[in-house]
Design a protein around this motif. Structure first.
Motif, PDB file in Angstrom:
ATOM      1  N   GLY A 178       0.774  -1.232   0.000  1.00  0.00           N
ATOM      2  CA  GLY A 178       0.000   0.000   0.000  1.00  0.00           C
ATOM      3  C   GLY A 178       0.805   1.280   0.000  1.00  0.00           C
ATOM      4  O   GLY A 178       0.314   2.318  -0.433  1.00  0.00           O
ATOM      5  N   ASP A 179       2.046   1.239   0.495  1.00  0.00           N
ATOM      6  CA  ASP A 179       2.833   2.470   0.612  1.00  0.00           C
ATOM      7  C   ASP A 179       3.896   2.600  -0.478  1.00  0.00           C
ATOM      8  O   ASP A 179       4.782   3.447  -0.380  1.00  0.00           O
ATOM      9  CB  ASP A 179       3.492   2.537   1.996  1.00  0.00           C
ATOM     10  CG  ASP A 179       3.957   3.943   2.346  1.00  0.00           C
ATOM     11  OD1 ASP A 179       3.281   4.906   1.955  1.00  0.00           O
ATOM     12  OD2 ASP A 179       5.000   4.081   3.016  1.00  0.00           O
ATOM     13  N   LEU A 180       3.824   1.786  -1.505  1.00  0.00           N
ATOM     14  CA  LEU A 180       4.816   1.875  -2.580  1.00  0.00           C
ATOM     15  C   LEU A 180       4.792   3.232  -3.270  1.00  0.00           C
ATOM     16  O   LEU A 180       5.810   3.694  -3.785  1.00  0.00           O
ATOM     17  CB  LEU A 180       4.588   0.757  -3.607  1.00  0.00           C
ATOM     18  CG  LEU A 180       4.827  -0.681  -3.145  1.00  0.00           C
ATOM     19  CD1 LEU A 180       4.594  -1.647  -4.294  1.00  0.00           C
ATOM     20  CD2 LEU A 180       6.236  -0.853  -2.582  1.00  0.00           C
ATOM     21  N   GLY A 181       3.622   3.870  -3.285  1.00  0.00           N
ATOM     22  CA  GLY A 181       3.509   5.158  -3.945  1.00  0.00           C
ATOM     23  C   GLY A 181       4.368   6.232  -3.310  1.00  0.00           C
ATOM     24  O   GLY A 181       4.826   7.156  -3.991  1.00  0.00           O
ATOM     25  N   THR A 182       4.587   6.149  -2.013  1.00  0.00           N
ATOM     26  CA  THR A 182       5.479   7.088  -1.326  1.00  0.00           C
ATOM     27  C   THR A 182       6.927   6.637  -1.409  1.00  0.00           C
ATOM     28  O   THR A 182       7.831   7.445  -1.659  1.00  0.00           O
ATOM     29  CB  THR A 182       5.079   7.213   0.157  1.00  0.00           C
ATOM     30  OG1 THR A 182       3.734   7.661   0.242  1.00  0.00           O
ATOM     31  CG2 THR A 182       5.985   8.193   0.880  1.00  0.00           C
ATOM     32  N   LEU A 183       7.149   5.355  -1.221  1.00  0.00           N
ATOM     33  CA  LEU A 183       8.508   4.831  -1.067  1.00  0.00           C
ATOM     34  C   LEU A 183       9.298   4.806  -2.369  1.00  0.00           C
ATOM     35  O   LEU A 183      10.435   5.310  -2.441  1.00  0.00           O
ATOM     36  CB  LEU A 183       8.426   3.424  -0.475  1.00  0.00           C
ATOM     37  CG  LEU A 183       9.733   2.687  -0.218  1.00  0.00           C
ATOM     38  CD1 LEU A 183      10.597   3.445   0.775  1.00  0.00           C
ATOM     39  CD2 LEU A 183       9.461   1.279   0.288  1.00  0.00           C
ATOM     40  N   LEU A 184       8.715   4.226  -3.412  1.00  0.00           N
ATOM     41  CA  LEU A 184       9.494   3.964  -4.622  1.00  0.00           C
ATOM     42  C   LEU A 184       9.963   5.220  -5.360  1.00  0.00           C
ATOM     43  O   LEU A 184      11.137   5.292  -5.751  1.00  0.00           O
ATOM     44  CB  LEU A 184       8.703   3.065  -5.574  1.00  0.00           C
ATOM     45  CG  LEU A 184       8.525   1.609  -5.120  1.00  0.00           C
ATOM     46  CD1 LEU A 184       7.775   0.816  -6.186  1.00  0.00           C
ATOM     47  CD2 LEU A 184       9.865   0.953  -4.822  1.00  0.00           C
ATOM     48  N   SER A 212       1.216   6.581 -12.540  1.00  0.00           N
ATOM     49  CA  SER A 212      -0.188   6.795 -12.216  1.00  0.00           C
ATOM     50  C   SER A 212      -0.723   5.721 -11.275  1.00  0.00           C
ATOM     51  O   SER A 212      -1.628   5.993 -10.470  1.00  0.00           O
ATOM     52  CB  SER A 212      -1.029   6.851 -13.488  1.00  0.00           C
ATOM     53  OG  SER A 212      -0.782   5.728 -14.306  1.00  0.00           O
ATOM     54  N   VAL A 213      -0.201   4.511 -11.354  1.00  0.00           N
ATOM     55  CA  VAL A 213      -0.615   3.450 -10.427  1.00  0.00           C
ATOM     56  C   VAL A 213      -0.142   3.782  -9.015  1.00  0.00           C
ATOM     57  O   VAL A 213      -0.890   3.615  -8.040  1.00  0.00           O
ATOM     58  CB  VAL A 213      -0.060   2.086 -10.888  1.00  0.00           C
ATOM     59  CG1 VAL A 213      -0.248   1.027  -9.810  1.00  0.00           C
ATOM     60  CG2 VAL A 213      -0.753   1.651 -12.176  1.00  0.00           C
ATOM     61  N   LEU A 214       1.080   4.283  -8.895  1.00  0.00           N
ATOM     62  CA  LEU A 214       1.563   4.722  -7.592  1.00  0.00           C
ATOM     63  C   LEU A 214       0.699   5.867  -7.076  1.00  0.00           C
ATOM     64  O   LEU A 214       0.444   5.979  -5.869  1.00  0.00           O
ATOM     65  CB  LEU A 214       3.027   5.163  -7.702  1.00  0.00           C
ATOM     66  CG  LEU A 214       4.018   4.090  -8.157  1.00  0.00           C
ATOM     67  CD1 LEU A 214       5.423   4.678  -8.286  1.00  0.00           C
ATOM     68  CD2 LEU A 214       4.028   2.916  -7.187  1.00  0.00           C
ATOM     69  N   GLY A 215       0.240   6.711  -7.991  1.00  0.00           N
ATOM     70  CA  GLY A 215      -0.628   7.817  -7.608  1.00  0.00           C
ATOM     71  C   GLY A 215      -1.940   7.343  -7.009  1.00  0.00           C
ATOM     72  O   GLY A 215      -2.439   7.928  -6.035  1.00  0.00           O
ATOM     73  N   VAL A 216      -2.519   6.303  -7.568  1.00  0.00           N
ATOM     74  CA  VAL A 216      -3.769   5.756  -7.040  1.00  0.00           C
ATOM     75  C   VAL A 216      -3.573   5.290  -5.593  1.00  0.00           C
ATOM     76  O   VAL A 216      -4.410   5.558  -4.714  1.00  0.00           O
ATOM     77  CB  VAL A 216      -4.260   4.588  -7.915  1.00  0.00           C
ATOM     78  CG1 VAL A 216      -5.430   3.865  -7.253  1.00  0.00           C
ATOM     79  CG2 VAL A 216      -4.670   5.099  -9.295  1.00  0.00           C
ATOM     80  N   LEU A 217      -2.475   4.602  -5.314  1.00  0.00           N
ATOM     81  CA  LEU A 217      -2.191   4.149  -3.952  1.00  0.00           C
ATOM     82  C   LEU A 217      -2.086   5.339  -2.998  1.00  0.00           C
ATOM     83  O   LEU A 217      -2.585   5.294  -1.871  1.00  0.00           O
ATOM     84  CB  LEU A 217      -0.897   3.335  -3.924  1.00  0.00           C
ATOM     85  CG  LEU A 217      -0.863   2.055  -4.767  1.00  0.00           C
ATOM     86  CD1 LEU A 217       0.509   1.391  -4.660  1.00  0.00           C
ATOM     87  CD2 LEU A 217      -1.951   1.086  -4.333  1.00  0.00           C
ATOM     88  N   LEU A 218      -1.442   6.413  -3.447  1.00  0.00           N
ATOM     89  CA  LEU A 218      -1.268   7.594  -2.602  1.00  0.00           C
ATOM     90  C   LEU A 218      -2.607   8.258  -2.289  1.00  0.00           C
ATOM     91  O   LEU A 218      -2.818   8.731  -1.162  1.00  0.00           O
ATOM     92  CB  LEU A 218      -0.352   8.598  -3.289  1.00  0.00           C
ATOM     93  CG  LEU A 218       1.152   8.321  -3.239  1.00  0.00           C
ATOM     94  CD1 LEU A 218       1.908   9.400  -4.008  1.00  0.00           C
ATOM     95  CD2 LEU A 218       1.649   8.276  -1.804  1.00  0.00           C
TER      96      LEU A 218
END
Length: 399
Positions: free
Chosen positions: A17-23, A337-343
């Motif tokens: 769930g936090d990949l959007g911040t981390l990666l 954009s996928v990371l954006g959805v998680l964020l």
């Protein structure tokens, strides 16, 4: 030993769930600042694993955002970033071991804590929308919204916006689905899109080997690097770390997990981050912390036990041990954009914690911290919010 751990699809989905911040920050600090990719991702994986096993609960691992954002936008040297890791690690160990953090917590009103959580949540949502629109700083560095996709538009519509909208709808439909957890489905779909539409990236090493991090793979920082890091990186980062990664994080852990979070104290959070940053310094990694936003992200997508930490920790460790520096190319398969959805979903989960504030004065303090954060930064909002919260205890003042 593992009775209190769960290993299922929801825990796996929550772990992502936090990949959007981390990666984005981790990858940028490798590509822009020259940190060692093996050291960066090995320390992340190990920190997930060790902190989860120690605290026996879902524990977030995040980059320190003030340091990361400034380092990336100004292209600081790896030595300056390493110096900040060692310095802030030492400061956190000191305030944790001496109990100074408990004094700080005592003087921090609940409204200020909720304000930090609200501001962090809104920042996460804003960052997520920017990833979907292709306007984030990371995308600006590349000069393109989806730098690792061959297809940038589908007719008049940018591909990132299309993927983001579809990913948002998919996550919304599956948010509470136990059979097909939203986080897992969204990340899997993102990887599939990256494989189908991505540029030809050499992910697998030409020769197989186990890629372990080296001890001090980068030059030791000079005295000037430590002076610069203290004044420009550590001092601005410290209030945000104390406010969000210690006080707001431990508070949210108790709200989510109740008595199970008894081991997650302010002191232990400081000591955990202090030790992690000193280790990260020795392997060429980045400054790391916990954080209320990361916990909200993991929790919203299904993580409830340390099983999520063990799974995501092992994913990072196995990938970096097998791929070495090519791990960066692997993670670049995920569209921005996928990371954006998680964020977006993580931020919404965190911002909604203000719902337990009852008085107008408390709500005012929380919203004030949000406003100052948007105009300046979270550290300034946190410090000013504490002062205003204490001032509003005077009965002659009203809102």
């Amino acid at each position: 030993m593992f009775r209190d751990l769960a290993f299922n699809r929801r825990e796996l989905a929550g772990s992502l769930g936090d990949l959007g911040t981390l990666l984005p920050i981790a990858i940028a600090m490798v590509l822009v600042n020259g940190l060692d990719p093996v050291g960066v991702f090995f320390s992340i994986g190990l920190y997930y694993l060790v902190s989860g096993l120690y605290f026996r609960l879902t524990v977030p691992v995040q980059p320190m955002k003030v340091i990361g954002a400034y380092a990336i936008t100004t292209a600081l040297s790896a030595e300056q970033i390493l110096a900040s890791s060692l310095l802030i690690g030492g400061v956190l160990l000191f305030i944790g071991a001496t109990g100074a953090i408990d004094i700080i917590r005592k003087w921090t009103p609940k409204a200020a804590v909720r304000g930090v959580q609200l501001a962090t949540g809104v920042l996460l949502m804003s960052g997520g929308v920017k990833f979907i629109l292709g306007t984030s700083n990371i995308q600006a560095i590349h000069g393109i919204a989806e730098p690792y996709l061959l297809l940038q538009r589908l007719g008049p519509l940018p591909i990132g916006i299309l993927i983001g909208v579809l990913g948002f709808i998919l996550a919304l439909l599956l948010l509470d689905n136990r059979k097909f957890p939203a986080g897992l489905v969204v990340v899997a779909a993102g990887l599939a899109i990256g494989l189908a539409l991505g540029r030809q990236i050499a992910i697998w090493p030409e020769t197989w080997a186990v890629h372990l991090p080296g001890f001090m793979p980068l030059p030791f920082p000079a005295s000037a690097d430590f002076t610069f890091a203290l004044l420009i990186l550590v001092l601005p980062q410290l209030p945000m770390t104390v406010g969000n990664a210690v006080i707001a994080y431990t508070d949210l852990s108790r709200e989510y997990f109740g008595e199970r979070a008894a081991k997650i104290t302010n002191r232990r959070a400081c000591l955990s981050m202090g030790l992690a940053n000193i280790f990260s310094f020795t392997v060429g990694g980045m400054p790391m912390c916990h954080g209320a936003g990361g916990l909200a992200a993991h929790y919203r997508f299904g993580a409830r036990t340390a099983g999520s930490n063990i799974m995501i920790g092992m994913i990072f460790l196995l990938l970096v041990l097998g791929l070495g520096s090519n791990i960066v190319d692997f993670f670049n398969l995920l569209p921005m954009s996928v990371l954006g959805v998680l964020l977006v979903f993580a931020g919404a989960q965190l911002a909604l914690t203000i719902m337990d504030l009852e008085s107008r004065k408390e709500l005012f303090v929380a919203i004030l911290i949000l406003g100052i954060t948007l105009a300046a930064n979270l550290a300034a909002g946190f410090l000013f919010g504490i002062a205003v919260a204490h001032l509003l205890r005077w009965e002659r003042l009203s809102i």
